[in-house]
Design a protein around this motif. Structure first.
Motif, PDB file in Angstrom:
ATOM      1  N   ALA A  61       0.800  -1.234   0.000  1.00 30.89           N
ATOM      2  CA  ALA A  61       0.000   0.000   0.000  1.00 30.89           C
ATOM      3  C   ALA A  61       0.829   1.279   0.000  1.00 30.89           C
ATOM      4  CB  ALA A  61      -0.944  -0.016   1.199  1.00 30.89           C
ATOM      5  N   GLY A  62       1.987   1.237  -0.628  1.00 30.34           N
ATOM      6  CA  GLY A  62       2.777   2.462  -0.734  1.00 30.34           C
ATOM      7  C   GLY A  62       3.235   3.013   0.597  1.00 30.34           C
ATOM      8  N   GLU A  63       3.439   2.146   1.554  1.00 32.75           N
ATOM      9  CA  GLU A  63       3.905   2.576   2.890  1.00 32.75           C
ATOM     10  C   GLU A  63       5.265   3.266   2.748  1.00 32.75           C
ATOM     11  OE1 GLU A  63       3.191   2.723   6.992  1.00 32.75           O
ATOM     12  OE2 GLU A  63       1.895   2.026   5.381  1.00 32.75           O
ATOM     13  N   PRO A  64       5.459   4.460   3.358  1.00 40.07           N
ATOM     14  CA  PRO A  64       6.767   5.120   3.240  1.00 40.07           C
ATOM     15  C   PRO A  64       7.900   4.262   3.804  1.00 40.07           C
ATOM     16  CG  PRO A  64       5.135   6.656   4.092  1.00 40.07           C
ATOM     17  CD  PRO A  64       4.486   5.291   4.093  1.00 40.07           C
ATOM     18  N   VAL A  65       9.034   4.294   3.119  1.00 41.34           N
ATOM     19  CA  VAL A  65      10.229   3.607   3.629  1.00 41.34           C
ATOM     20  C   VAL A  65      11.045   4.532   4.525  1.00 41.34           C
ATOM     21  CG1 VAL A  65      10.391   1.911   1.782  1.00 41.34           C
ATOM     22  CG2 VAL A  65      11.450   4.161   1.474  1.00 41.34           C
ATOM     23  N   ALA A  66      10.767   5.825   4.455  1.00 42.33           N
ATOM     24  CA  ALA A  66      11.446   6.790   5.319  1.00 42.33           C
ATOM     25  C   ALA A  66      10.631   8.077   5.349  1.00 42.33           C
ATOM     26  CB  ALA A  66      12.858   7.079   4.811  1.00 42.33           C
ATOM     27  N   GLY A  67      10.841   8.840   6.407  1.00 43.85           N
ATOM     28  CA  GLY A  67      10.136  10.116   6.520  1.00 43.85           C
ATOM     29  C   GLY A  67      11.017  11.128   7.243  1.00 43.85           C
ATOM     30  N   ALA A  68      10.628  12.367   7.158  1.00 43.42           N
ATOM     31  CA  ALA A  68      11.431  13.427   7.781  1.00 43.42           C
ATOM     32  C   ALA A  68      10.549  14.559   8.267  1.00 43.42           C
ATOM     33  CB  ALA A  68      12.443  13.973   6.773  1.00 43.42           C
ATOM     34  N   HIS A  69      11.039  15.221   9.293  1.00 43.30           N
ATOM     35  CA  HIS A  69      10.486  16.499   9.716  1.00 43.30           C
ATOM     36  C   HIS A  69      11.627  17.509   9.714  1.00 43.30           C
ATOM     37  CE1 HIS A  69       7.258  13.936  11.330  1.00 43.30           C
ATOM     38  NE2 HIS A  69       6.495  14.977  11.120  1.00 43.30           N
ATOM     39  N   GLY A  70      11.312  18.714   9.345  1.00 44.07           N
ATOM     40  CA  GLY A  70      12.321  19.766   9.347  1.00 44.07           C
ATOM     41  C   GLY A  70      11.786  21.024   9.969  1.00 44.07           C
ATOM     42  N   LEU A  71      12.676  21.699  10.694  1.00 43.89           N
ATOM     43  CA  LEU A  71      12.377  23.033  11.196  1.00 43.89           C
ATOM     44  C   LEU A  71      13.329  23.996  10.494  1.00 43.89           C
ATOM     45  CD1 LEU A  71      11.188  25.204  13.024  1.00 43.89           C
ATOM     46  CD2 LEU A  71      12.628  24.350  14.878  1.00 43.89           C
ATOM     47  N   PHE A  72      12.746  24.944   9.804  1.00 41.63           N
ATOM     48  CA  PHE A  72      13.508  25.928   9.052  1.00 41.63           C
ATOM     49  C   PHE A  72      13.273  27.300   9.679  1.00 41.63           C
ATOM     50  CE2 PHE A  72      12.655  22.316   6.420  1.00 41.63           C
ATOM     51  CZ  PHE A  72      13.725  22.181   5.570  1.00 41.63           C
ATOM     52  N   VAL A  73      14.241  28.179   9.522  1.00 42.90           N
ATOM     53  CA  VAL A  73      14.102  29.538  10.052  1.00 42.90           C
ATOM     54  C   VAL A  73      14.267  30.531   8.897  1.00 42.90           C
ATOM     55  CG1 VAL A  73      15.158  31.290  11.552  1.00 42.90           C
ATOM     56  CG2 VAL A  73      14.814  28.966  12.400  1.00 42.90           C
ATOM     57  N   ILE A  74      13.316  31.436   8.804  1.00 42.71           N
ATOM     58  CA  ILE A  74      13.326  32.444   7.731  1.00 42.71           C
ATOM     59  C   ILE A  74      14.485  33.414   7.962  1.00 42.71           C
ATOM     60  CG2 ILE A  74      12.032  34.355   6.698  1.00 42.71           C
ATOM     61  CD1 ILE A  74       9.455  32.818   7.667  1.00 42.71           C
ATOM     62  N   VAL A  75      15.236  33.637   6.874  1.00 37.46           N
ATOM     63  CA  VAL A  75      16.372  34.568   6.942  1.00 37.46           C
ATOM     64  C   VAL A  75      16.268  35.583   5.802  1.00 37.46           C
ATOM     65  CG1 VAL A  75      17.954  32.902   8.016  1.00 37.46           C
ATOM     66  CG2 VAL A  75      17.842  33.049   5.514  1.00 37.46           C
ATOM     67  N   ASP A  76      16.973  36.684   5.977  1.00 32.82           N
ATOM     68  CA  ASP A  76      17.182  37.632   4.879  1.00 32.82           C
ATOM     69  C   ASP A  76      18.309  37.032   4.034  1.00 32.82           C
ATOM     70  OD1 ASP A  76      18.368  39.539   3.260  1.00 32.82           O
ATOM     71  OD2 ASP A  76      17.952  41.189   4.635  1.00 32.82           O
ATOM     72  N   PRO A  77      18.035  36.655   2.777  1.00 29.46           N
ATOM     73  CA  PRO A  77      19.049  35.937   1.998  1.00 29.46           C
ATOM     74  C   PRO A  77      20.331  36.738   1.792  1.00 29.46           C
ATOM     75  CG  PRO A  77      17.169  36.538   0.616  1.00 29.46           C
ATOM     76  CD  PRO A  77      16.781  36.828   2.029  1.00 29.46           C
ATOM     77  N   HIS A  78      20.196  38.047   1.638  1.00 25.05           N
ATOM     78  CA  HIS A  78      21.396  38.844   1.375  1.00 25.05           C
ATOM     79  C   HIS A  78      22.264  38.945   2.624  1.00 25.05           C
ATOM     80  CE1 HIS A  78      20.035  39.742  -2.639  1.00 25.05           C
ATOM     81  NE2 HIS A  78      18.828  39.958  -2.124  1.00 25.05           N
ATOM     82  N   ALA A  79      21.626  39.121   3.780  1.00 26.52           N
ATOM     83  CA  ALA A  79      22.403  39.187   5.022  1.00 26.52           C
ATOM     84  C   ALA A  79      23.005  37.807   5.342  1.00 26.52           C
ATOM     85  CB  ALA A  79      21.507  39.649   6.163  1.00 26.52           C
ATOM     86  N   HIS A  80      22.206  36.747   5.111  1.00 27.22           N
ATOM     87  CA  HIS A  80      22.651  35.412   5.516  1.00 27.22           C
ATOM     88  C   HIS A  80      23.734  34.865   4.579  1.00 27.22           C
ATOM     89  CE1 HIS A  80      22.173  31.594   7.688  1.00 27.22           C
ATOM     90  NE2 HIS A  80      22.368  31.023   6.508  1.00 27.22           N
ATOM     91  N   PHE A  81      23.486  34.995   3.255  1.00 24.75           N
ATOM     92  CA  PHE A  81      24.406  34.388   2.284  1.00 24.75           C
ATOM     93  C   PHE A  81      25.397  35.388   1.712  1.00 24.75           C
ATOM     94  CE2 PHE A  81      20.627  31.591   2.000  1.00 24.75           C
ATOM     95  CZ  PHE A  81      21.227  30.390   2.321  1.00 24.75           C
ATOM     96  N   GLY A  82      25.190  36.674   2.006  1.00 25.29           N
ATOM     97  CA  GLY A  82      26.059  37.684   1.421  1.00 25.29           C
ATOM     98  C   GLY A  82      27.538  37.390   1.583  1.00 25.29           C
ATOM     99  N   PRO A  83      27.993  37.049   2.785  1.00 23.64           N
ATOM    100  CA  PRO A  83      29.428  36.832   2.969  1.00 23.64           C
ATOM    101  C   PRO A  83      29.948  35.585   2.261  1.00 23.64           C
ATOM    102  CG  PRO A  83      28.316  37.226   5.076  1.00 23.64           C
ATOM    103  CD  PRO A  83      27.261  37.018   4.051  1.00 23.64           C
ATOM    104  N   THR A  84      29.071  34.648   1.901  1.00 21.07           N
ATOM    105  CA  THR A  84      29.555  33.373   1.351  1.00 21.07           C
ATOM    106  C   THR A  84      29.105  33.115  -0.074  1.00 21.07           C
ATOM    107  OG1 THR A  84      27.608  32.277   2.262  1.00 21.07           O
ATOM    108  CG2 THR A  84      29.621  32.226   3.599  1.00 21.07           C
ATOM    109  N   ARG A  85      28.190  33.902  -0.611  1.00 24.48           N
ATOM    110  CA  ARG A  85      27.571  33.513  -1.875  1.00 24.48           C
ATOM    111  C   ARG A  85      28.568  33.433  -3.016  1.00 24.48           C
ATOM    112  NH1 ARG A  85      24.290  38.112  -4.952  1.00 24.48           N
ATOM    113  NH2 ARG A  85      23.663  36.248  -6.027  1.00 24.48           N
ATOM    114  N   ASP A  86      29.586  34.302  -3.050  1.00 28.45           N
ATOM    115  CA  ASP A  86      30.530  34.247  -4.158  1.00 28.45           C
ATOM    116  C   ASP A  86      31.314  32.944  -4.158  1.00 28.45           C
ATOM    117  OD1 ASP A  86      29.664  36.651  -5.013  1.00 28.45           O
ATOM    118  OD2 ASP A  86      31.247  37.810  -4.021  1.00 28.45           O
TER     119      ASP A  86
END
Ligand SMILES: CCCCCCCCCCCCCCCC(=O)SCCNC(=O)CCNC(=O)[C@H](O)C(C)(C)COP(=O)(O)OP(=O)(O)OC[C@H]1O[C@@H](n2cnc3c(N)ncnc32)[C@H](O)[C@@H]1OP(=O)(O)O
Length: 176
Positions: free
Chosen positions: A146-171
């Motif tokens: 019956a299509g029983e999942p073989v694995a599952g996940a839960h995630g907690l994410f936190v909203i960030v300002d992408p430019h402030a968060h990734f600015g120092p590393t994006r290049d």
């Protein structure tokens, strides 16, 4: 799925962003070099997810020999990356940037190399900057009950300002 991860029962309903891809369309990679979704990542998963209704997404993954951990089965860390990315791409349908702070995986069954997995991800809700999501993996084309999942996940994410968060590393992340 069994888990000790606690999803609060007072979450605000997730809201789809205004300028995001339509249901049925592919969610674009957020970074071409991303290990999870980036088309230019040389050793990446090259995971692609299709937008569903609301804040949901589906995808498929062929468990390639390069993903092996225990003899003949997928590495648990690879599967964790698959879930992280599938939920991360799914929450991009909210039209915001968020990063993982907690990832919880239920490895319910061994997943043999050569398996084709269906991935279902959805955002459960938000609380201030917190975004809760879940995902499951089921085996495609198999007679697993019956299509029983073989694995599952839960995630907690936190909203960030992408430019402030990734600015120092994006290049660094954009280099060949
Ligand atoms: C330049 C343009 C580029 C654009 C490009 C777009 C990129 C689009 C990326 C998509 C990507 C998706 C797919 C891959 C997803 C990854 O794999 S992301 C990579 C792994 N994750 C990380 O590197 C995150 C590292 N952690 C951090 O940087 C910091 O912890 C954070 C997330 C910025 C939070 O720091 P902070 O802003 O100081 O947070 P703080 O004020 O303490 O807490 C904020 C809230 O989060 C909660 N919180 C924080 N940590 C936790 C925790 N561990 N447990 C529970 N709650 C927590 C707090 O309780 C608080 O909640 P509220 O009080 O608001 O209700």
């Amino acid at each position: 799925m069994r888990t000790t991860f606690v999803v609060p029962d007072d979450l605000d309903a997730p809201r789809r962003g205004d300028d995001v891809v339509a249901p049925g369309d592919t969610i674009p990679p957020h970074n071409p070099m991303c290990y999870g979704c980036g088309p230019r990542s040389p050793h990446g998963l090259h995971l692609s997810m299709i937008a569903g209704e609301g804040v949901t997404a589906t995808g498929e993954l062929l468990v390639e020999p390069r993903f092996e951990g225990g003899p003949g089965v997928i590495h648990g860390g690879i599967l964790a990356s698959v879930f992280d990315e599938s939920m991360g791409l799914g929450l991009m349908l909210m039209g915001l940037t968020a990063v993982t702070v907690v990832l919880d995986i239920d490895y319910a069954r061994p997943v043999p190399i050569g398996t084709r997995l269906r991935l279902d991800a959805r955002v459960l809700g938000t609380r201030r900057r917190q975004v809760y999501a879940e995902a499951t993996a089921t085996v495609l084309g198999a007679d697993r009950a019956a299509g029983e999942p073989v694995a599952g996940a839960h995630g907690l994410f936190v909203i960030v300002d992408p430019h402030a968060h990734f600015g120092p590393t994006r290049d660094l992340g954009q280099k060949e």
